[in-house]
Design a protein around this motif. Structure first.
Motif, mmCIF file in Angstrom:
data_model
loop_
_atom_site.group_PDB
_atom_site.id
_atom_site.type_symbol
_atom_site.label_atom_id
_atom_site.label_comp_id
_atom_site.label_asym_id
_atom_site.label_seq_id
_atom_site.Cartn_x
_atom_site.Cartn_y
_atom_site.Cartn_z
ATOM 1 N N ILE A 190 0.834 -1.204 0.000
ATOM 2 C CA ILE A 190 0.000 0.000 0.000
ATOM 3 C C ILE A 190 0.868 1.254 0.000
ATOM 4 O O ILE A 190 0.588 2.224 -0.723
ATOM 5 N N GLN A 191 1.929 1.251 0.808
ATOM 6 C CA GLN A 191 2.829 2.404 0.831
ATOM 7 C C GLN A 191 3.479 2.639 -0.539
ATOM 8 O O GLN A 191 3.621 3.771 -0.983
ATOM 9 N N THR A 192 3.852 1.528 -1.186
ATOM 10 C CA THR A 192 4.444 1.651 -2.526
ATOM 11 C C THR A 192 3.439 2.244 -3.506
ATOM 12 O O THR A 192 3.769 3.117 -4.322
ATOM 13 N N PHE A 193 2.184 1.778 -3.418
ATOM 14 C CA PHE A 193 1.140 2.290 -4.302
ATOM 15 C C PHE A 193 0.911 3.782 -4.055
ATOM 16 O O PHE A 193 0.781 4.569 -4.995
ATOM 17 N N ILE A 194 0.883 4.174 -2.781
ATOM 18 C CA ILE A 194 0.697 5.588 -2.445
ATOM 19 C C ILE A 194 1.863 6.421 -2.982
ATOM 20 O O ILE A 194 1.674 7.532 -3.475
ATOM 21 N N SER A 195 3.075 5.863 -2.900
ATOM 22 C CA SER A 195 4.236 6.573 -3.432
ATOM 23 C C SER A 195 4.113 6.799 -4.934
ATOM 24 O O SER A 195 4.488 7.858 -5.453
ATOM 25 N N THR A 196 3.560 5.807 -5.641
ATOM 26 C CA THR A 196 3.380 5.978 -7.094
ATOM 27 C C THR A 196 2.349 7.066 -7.384
ATOM 28 O O THR A 196 2.457 7.778 -8.379
ATOM 29 N N LEU A 197 1.357 7.193 -6.511
ATOM 30 C CA LEU A 197 0.346 8.240 -6.713
ATOM 31 C C LEU A 197 0.970 9.622 -6.607
ATOM 32 O O LEU A 197 0.682 10.515 -7.411
ATOM 33 N N THR A 198 1.816 9.800 -5.607
ATOM 34 C CA THR A 198 2.390 11.132 -5.383
ATOM 35 C C THR A 198 3.510 11.453 -6.364
ATOM 36 O O THR A 198 3.937 12.603 -6.464
ATOM 37 N N SER A 199 4.000 10.433 -7.089
ATOM 38 C CA SER A 199 5.096 10.690 -8.022
ATOM 39 C C SER A 199 4.616 10.956 -9.444
ATOM 40 O O SER A 199 5.383 11.387 -10.292
ATOM 41 N N LYS A 200 3.316 10.707 -9.713
ATOM 42 C CA LYS A 200 2.789 10.940 -11.053
ATOM 43 C C LYS A 200 2.638 12.437 -11.318
ATOM 44 O O LYS A 200 2.122 13.170 -10.496
ATOM 45 N N THR A 201 3.035 12.864 -12.483
ATOM 46 C CA THR A 201 2.937 14.292 -12.818
ATOM 47 C C THR A 201 2.311 14.535 -14.169
ATOM 48 O O THR A 201 2.164 15.685 -14.590
ATOM 49 N N GLU A 202 1.931 13.438 -14.866
ATOM 50 C CA GLU A 202 1.483 13.637 -16.237
ATOM 51 C C GLU A 202 0.075 14.212 -16.334
ATOM 52 O O GLU A 202 -0.318 14.751 -17.361
ATOM 53 N N GLU A 203 -0.733 14.070 -15.233
ATOM 54 C CA GLU A 203 -2.086 14.593 -15.316
ATOM 55 C C GLU A 203 -2.067 16.130 -15.385
ATOM 56 O O GLU A 203 -1.279 16.772 -14.708
ATOM 57 N N SER A 204 -2.957 16.676 -16.151
ATOM 58 C CA SER A 204 -3.004 18.133 -16.312
ATOM 59 C C SER A 204 -4.017 18.789 -15.398
ATOM 60 O O SER A 204 -4.002 19.992 -15.210
ATOM 61 N N SER A 205 -4.935 17.990 -14.840
ATOM 62 C CA SER A 205 -5.979 18.560 -13.995
ATOM 63 C C SER A 205 -5.382 19.175 -12.732
ATOM 64 O O SER A 205 -4.644 18.529 -12.002
ATOM 65 N N GLU A 206 -5.701 20.422 -12.467
ATOM 66 C CA GLU A 206 -5.189 21.105 -11.275
ATOM 67 C C GLU A 206 -5.708 20.453 -10.010
ATOM 68 O O GLU A 206 -5.016 20.359 -9.005
ATOM 69 N N LYS A 207 -6.971 19.973 -10.067
ATOM 70 C CA LYS A 207 -7.568 19.329 -8.900
ATOM 71 C C LYS A 207 -6.813 18.056 -8.543
ATOM 72 O O LYS A 207 -6.485 17.810 -7.386
ATOM 73 N N VAL A 208 -6.525 17.232 -9.551
ATOM 74 C CA VAL A 208 -5.787 16.003 -9.305
ATOM 75 C C VAL A 208 -4.404 16.322 -8.756
ATOM 76 O O VAL A 208 -3.930 15.729 -7.803
ATOM 77 N N SER A 209 -3.742 17.293 -9.368
ATOM 78 C CA SER A 209 -2.415 17.688 -8.904
ATOM 79 C C SER A 209 -2.461 18.154 -7.458
ATOM 80 O O SER A 209 -1.557 17.866 -6.687
#
Length: 425
Positions: A190-209
């Motif tokens: 779960i911690q690894t999955f959460i880390s992948t969430l916070t490392s993604k930057t390709e989304e353009s939505s300001e809300k998601v960011s």
């Protein structure tokens, strides 16, 4: 006992309440000393040995009380000083102000790490002393071989029951350890999955960011796994990541329930074991044997558990210090958090506010543990004031029954797994 962090088997700091794992071992220690005192106290040399170790433990618990009070104060300082100043630094774009208070927090934490290390060494020495006392008692038993030692058929039958119950406990413990390992693995996933969430930057939505940045900040100022997972669940609600995280947390919930069920099974067997051990102990005393020092063996287990948890406390504060050091370094370099948060101040402030709640909970846990150690240091060892040899048979039995009842109540509480709270003969 190794004087290093190798003693620590797993990361206990999965939630702000991890420090409460100290409580059952601390309370059980005095009760087990009391049982040792009752069963061996009729022999003057053995009474002196147990008294010396019990007093030594009482003094160490007093020092543990002071250490936990310092943890309370530091947690309070983080909540009332550091976090408000971090918020103020973000609101006013003043990284130097943040650095000033981060440096203070790191100093507080370094002091605690040093204090915990000293206490851990004292527990290590105490454990060696208790082991030596157990050996001394065994030597005394060998010197009384002229006393009657023939086992009766009833004693042999009881020993067979005890052996079977011990096997059952070992089997349950093995299953519980397997479940705990699975839980640790799932938490790591779960911690690894959460880390992948916070490392993604390709989304353009300001809300998601924004929510990813909020989650990223939260993981850097809150070290408790359970709180990180709960916060992540809240953040991913309504996103495409929600089903994946839910699948992980569902498995973790099932494993947690399985562990609790095994803990209850373990305690039920221990209660049966205790009842039969009492019968065998009485038969052996009547037969002229000196009882074994198994209560002191259980004291060693409790002291080892406390030592392990304190080592985890030391590792925990080291982890917190590392997190704050990283935050300080990146803030100084203008790479992170403060100067680049013009568009994400709301998320940052939300994360800091949520972190305050987690640290407040940790402080309350430390207060509870502090209170238990205070009781242990001041009143739990009053039984040492009366020699067991001066007790009548009925008085002896009454004291023994009271201690056994307290151990049973302690083991039925939901504040941690129980060590075997009885004697073997």
């Amino acid at each position: 006992m190794a004087n290093s962090k190798e003693v620590a088997i797993k990361d206990l700091a999965s939630s702000p309440e991890f420090i409460q794992e100290l409580l059952p071992s601390a309370e059980r220690t005095a009760l087990l000393y009391h049982l040792s005192y009752l069963c061996l106290g009729e022999f003057p040399k053995l009474e002196r040995i147990i008294r010396d170790r019990a007093v030594e433990t009482q003094l160490l618990f007093g020092s543990s009380e002071a250490l936990l009070l310092k943890c309370v104060e530091t947690s309070d300082n983080l909540v009332t000083l550091l976090f408000p100043m971090l918020k103020k630094a973000v609101e006013k774009n003043k990284p130097n102000l943040a650095n000033k208070y981060l440096e203070k927090a790191i100093k507080w934490i370094d002091e605690i790490i040093d204090d915990v290390g000293k206490i851990v060494k004292r527990y290590e020495k105490l454990n060696v002393d208790v082991a030596s006392s157990t050996s001394d008692i065994s030597t005394e038993k060998k010197q009384t071989k002229e006393q009657k030692q023939q086992q009766t058929s009833e004693m042999k039958a009881l020993q067979k029951i005890l052996d079977d119950l011990e096997k059952e406990i070992n089997n349950v413990n093995e299953e519980k350890n397997k479940t705990e390992k699975k839980m640790e693995e799932k938490e790591s996933e779960i911690q690894t999955f959460i880390s992948t969430l916070t490392s993604k930057t390709e989304e353009s939505s300001e809300k998601v960011s924004g929510w990813k940045k909020s989650l990223h900040v939260f993981t850097r100022i809150v070290p408790f796994i359970s709180n990180i997972i709960s916060y992540a669940v809240k953040m991913v609600t309504g996103t495409t990541d929600e089903p994946v995280l839910k699948a992980h947390t569902d498995v973790l919930s099932l494993l947690t329930a399985e562990k609790e069920n095994l803990r209850k099974q373990e305690w039920e067997i221990q209660n049966k074991l205790m009842q039969h051990q009492l019968k065998l102990a009485q038969l052996k005393i009547e037969n002229g044997d000196i009882p074994d020092a198994n209560h002191l063996v259980e004291v060693q287990k409790c002291l080892t558990q406390i030592q392990q948890i304190l080592i985890q406390l030391q590792v925990f504060w080291e982890k917190v210090g590392s997190l704050l050091n990283s935050l300080k370094q990146k803030t100084s370099a203008g790479e992170d958090m403060i100067e680049d948060l013009d568009d994400l101040k709301e998320e940052f402030l939300e994360s800091v506010e949520a972190a305050k709640g987690c640290w407040t909970s940790f402080g309350k846990s430390c207060i509870k543990a502090n209170g238990i150690f205070s009781i242990q240091a001041k009143s739990a060892y009053k039984f040492l004031e009366i020699s067991p040899s001066s007790l009548s048979k009925d008085e002896w039995q009454t004291q023994y029954d009271i201690v056994i009842e307290k151990l049973q109540i302690l083991g039925s509480d939901d504040n941690g797994s129980a060590a075997v709270p009885a004697i073997e003969q």
